[in-house]
Design a protein around this motif. Sequence first.
Motif, mmCIF file in Angstrom:
data_model
loop_
_atom_site.group_PDB
_atom_site.id
_atom_site.type_symbol
_atom_site.label_atom_id
_atom_site.label_comp_id
_atom_site.label_asym_id
_atom_site.label_seq_id
_atom_site.Cartn_x
_atom_site.Cartn_y
_atom_site.Cartn_z
ATOM 1 N N LEU A 139 0.849 -1.204 0.000
ATOM 2 C CA LEU A 139 0.000 0.000 0.000
ATOM 3 C C LEU A 139 0.889 1.260 0.000
ATOM 4 O O LEU A 139 1.879 1.317 0.711
ATOM 5 N N VAL A 140 0.496 2.231 -0.802
ATOM 6 C CA VAL A 140 1.295 3.459 -0.887
ATOM 7 C C VAL A 140 0.916 4.399 0.260
ATOM 8 O O VAL A 140 -0.261 4.675 0.482
ATOM 9 N N ASP A 141 1.916 4.908 0.981
ATOM 10 C CA ASP A 141 1.659 5.853 2.078
ATOM 11 C C ASP A 141 1.796 7.280 1.538
ATOM 12 O O ASP A 141 2.869 7.889 1.591
ATOM 13 N N TYR A 142 0.679 7.808 1.014
ATOM 14 C CA TYR A 142 0.738 9.126 0.358
ATOM 15 C C TYR A 142 1.105 10.241 1.330
ATOM 16 O O TYR A 142 1.794 11.186 0.955
ATOM 17 N N GLN A 143 0.637 10.127 2.592
ATOM 18 C CA GLN A 143 0.957 11.199 3.544
ATOM 19 C C GLN A 143 2.468 11.273 3.790
ATOM 20 O O GLN A 143 3.051 12.354 3.807
ATOM 21 N N GLN A 144 3.074 10.103 3.924
ATOM 22 C CA GLN A 144 4.521 10.049 4.121
ATOM 23 C C GLN A 144 5.254 10.607 2.879
ATOM 24 O O GLN A 144 6.205 11.381 2.992
ATOM 25 N N ILE A 145 4.755 10.212 1.704
ATOM 26 C CA ILE A 145 5.383 10.680 0.453
ATOM 27 C C ILE A 145 5.282 12.205 0.341
ATOM 28 O O ILE A 145 6.254 12.880 0.001
ATOM 29 N N LEU A 146 4.113 12.760 0.690
ATOM 30 C CA LEU A 146 3.969 14.218 0.615
ATOM 31 C C LEU A 146 4.925 14.915 1.586
ATOM 32 O O LEU A 146 5.501 15.956 1.251
ATOM 33 N N ALA A 147 5.095 14.347 2.768
ATOM 34 C CA ALA A 147 6.028 14.940 3.739
ATOM 35 C C ALA A 147 7.453 14.931 3.173
ATOM 36 O O ALA A 147 8.193 15.915 3.298
ATOM 37 N N GLU A 148 7.828 13.833 2.546
ATOM 38 C CA GLU A 148 9.167 13.760 1.942
ATOM 39 C C GLU A 148 9.316 14.760 0.803
ATOM 40 O O GLU A 148 10.344 15.423 0.663
ATOM 41 N N ILE A 149 8.250 14.878 -0.004
ATOM 42 C CA ILE A 149 8.298 15.828 -1.131
ATOM 43 C C ILE A 149 8.496 17.247 -0.610
ATOM 44 O O ILE A 149 9.337 18.003 -1.100
ATOM 45 N N GLU A 150 7.712 17.609 0.417
ATOM 46 C CA GLU A 150 7.821 18.968 0.961
ATOM 47 C C GLU A 150 9.257 19.254 1.406
ATOM 48 O O GLU A 150 9.795 20.337 1.155
ATOM 49 N N ALA A 151 9.879 18.267 2.039
ATOM 50 C CA ALA A 151 11.266 18.460 2.486
ATOM 51 C C ALA A 151 12.208 18.568 1.290
ATOM 52 O O ALA A 151 13.097 19.433 1.256
ATOM 53 N N GLU A 152 11.990 17.739 0.288
ATOM 54 C CA GLU A 152 12.943 17.691 -0.835
ATOM 55 C C GLU A 152 12.836 18.869 -1.799
ATOM 56 O O GLU A 152 13.787 19.173 -2.506
ATOM 57 N N VAL A 153 11.675 19.516 -1.852
ATOM 58 C CA VAL A 153 11.570 20.668 -2.769
ATOM 59 C C VAL A 153 12.039 21.976 -2.123
ATOM 60 O O VAL A 153 12.148 22.995 -2.814
ATOM 61 N N GLN A 154 12.331 21.940 -0.811
ATOM 62 C CA GLN A 154 12.721 23.180 -0.117
ATOM 63 C C GLN A 154 13.775 24.001 -0.875
ATOM 64 O O GLN A 154 13.625 25.208 -1.016
ATOM 65 N N PRO A 155 14.845 23.354 -1.371
ATOM 66 C CA PRO A 155 15.868 24.160 -2.059
ATOM 67 C C PRO A 155 15.357 24.882 -3.309
ATOM 68 O O PRO A 155 15.966 25.862 -3.751
ATOM 69 N N LEU A 156 14.238 24.408 -3.868
ATOM 70 C CA LEU A 156 13.713 25.046 -5.085
ATOM 71 C C LEU A 156 12.765 26.200 -4.790
ATOM 72 O O LEU A 156 12.474 27.026 -5.667
ATOM 73 N N LEU A 157 12.244 26.243 -3.545
ATOM 74 C CA LEU A 157 11.246 27.263 -3.235
ATOM 75 C C LEU A 157 11.890 28.647 -3.288
ATOM 76 O O LEU A 157 12.984 28.858 -2.767
ATOM 77 N N GLY A 158 11.192 29.564 -3.925
ATOM 78 C CA GLY A 158 11.738 30.906 -4.086
ATOM 79 C C GLY A 158 12.568 31.053 -5.335
ATOM 80 O O GLY A 158 12.893 32.155 -5.769
ATOM 81 N N LYS A 159 12.923 29.898 -5.934
ATOM 82 C CA LYS A 159 13.602 29.962 -7.237
ATOM 83 C C LYS A 159 12.530 30.127 -8.299
ATOM 84 O O LYS A 159 11.353 29.945 -8.057
ATOM 85 N N GLY A 160 12.926 30.409 -9.500
ATOM 86 C CA GLY A 160 11.936 30.614 -10.548
ATOM 87 C C GLY A 160 11.377 32.015 -10.471
ATOM 88 O O GLY A 160 11.671 32.781 -9.546
ATOM 89 N N ARG A 161 10.574 32.359 -11.454
ATOM 90 C CA ARG A 161 10.038 33.723 -11.531
ATOM 91 C C ARG A 161 8.526 33.698 -11.485
ATOM 92 O O ARG A 161 7.900 32.868 -12.122
#
Length: 302
Positions: free
Chosen positions: A1-23
């Motif tokens: 079974l896929v643990d989507y809540q856990q996956i979302l928590a990991e995603i939030e942590a892993e995208v941190q360096p990208l936040l604020g980048k881009g225009r």
Amino acid sequence: LVDYQQILAEIEAEVQPLLGKGRVADYIPPLAEVDPGRFGMAVRLVDGTDFCVGEADNAFSIQSVSKAFRLAAAARTHGEAIWKRVGREPSGTSFNSLIQLEEEKGIPRNPMINAGALVVMDALLEGGRPDPGMEFIEKCLGGQPVDWDRFVASAECETAHRNRALAHLIKSFGNLTGHPDEVVEAHCRESAVTLSCRDLCRAAMFMATAGVTEEGVRVCSARQVKRLNAVLLISGVYDEAGDYAYRVGLPAKSGVGGGVLAVMPGVFTACVWSPGLNQKGNSLAGTKALELLTTKSGVSVF
Ligand code: GLN
């Protein structure tokens, strides 16, 4: 079974360096004011269970995400006839390009670039209602009224020089019934609809359930939804469609407000919001987040 809540928590942590980048999209003045570092994401399973992280309940400007609903609405009212006026091939050009339209004599390459979306809006306006795409979104939400940001709509309308140019060019080729100004204004209002990631997942549920909303209302046929998802896969993120298929592997629709909606037919809808955009006008962190979602879950259309 896929643990989507856990996956979302990991995603939030892993995208941190990208936040604020881009225009942020600065051609629509109020969107230029939004902090590009914000982030929210939701995944909703076809049984109605949802999983959220970050600002998943913050209502943002959905912009071109609305074009997916607009096309679904036109499939209902116009059926296959809509394809006489708009193509269904990838454009390979940016969302607001004028060049192809001239070469292809006013028949836009697909319904997700602005030219094509204006034609679809024109077709919907033939029904005589002012905001037919918005009404369709409300239907998808079980009748819940949706709101649109007057300030964003009027700011876009005042500066909509490219969209007006597109609409007039289409009109000159005889592929617009209404007045270009009316079509562009309706486009701007619908683009200014505000919804959260969580609500967009719910509104889009029919795209994952072969046409039935969570309230059990059939809004499209299974065949229409299959075709809508195909169009999203080849054109929903414009000239980044190939890279999306490669990295994310889901039909998706982006908007310059930083939202991206993605559909895993039969399994879930997902929506991510982060206003910093990449070169192609799609959310930078949002794209990464969706890539991580399919990679970590092992679930994609491929
Ligand atoms: N309202 C925007 C426009 O017409 C939508 C574009 C987008 O989100 N890609 O330019």
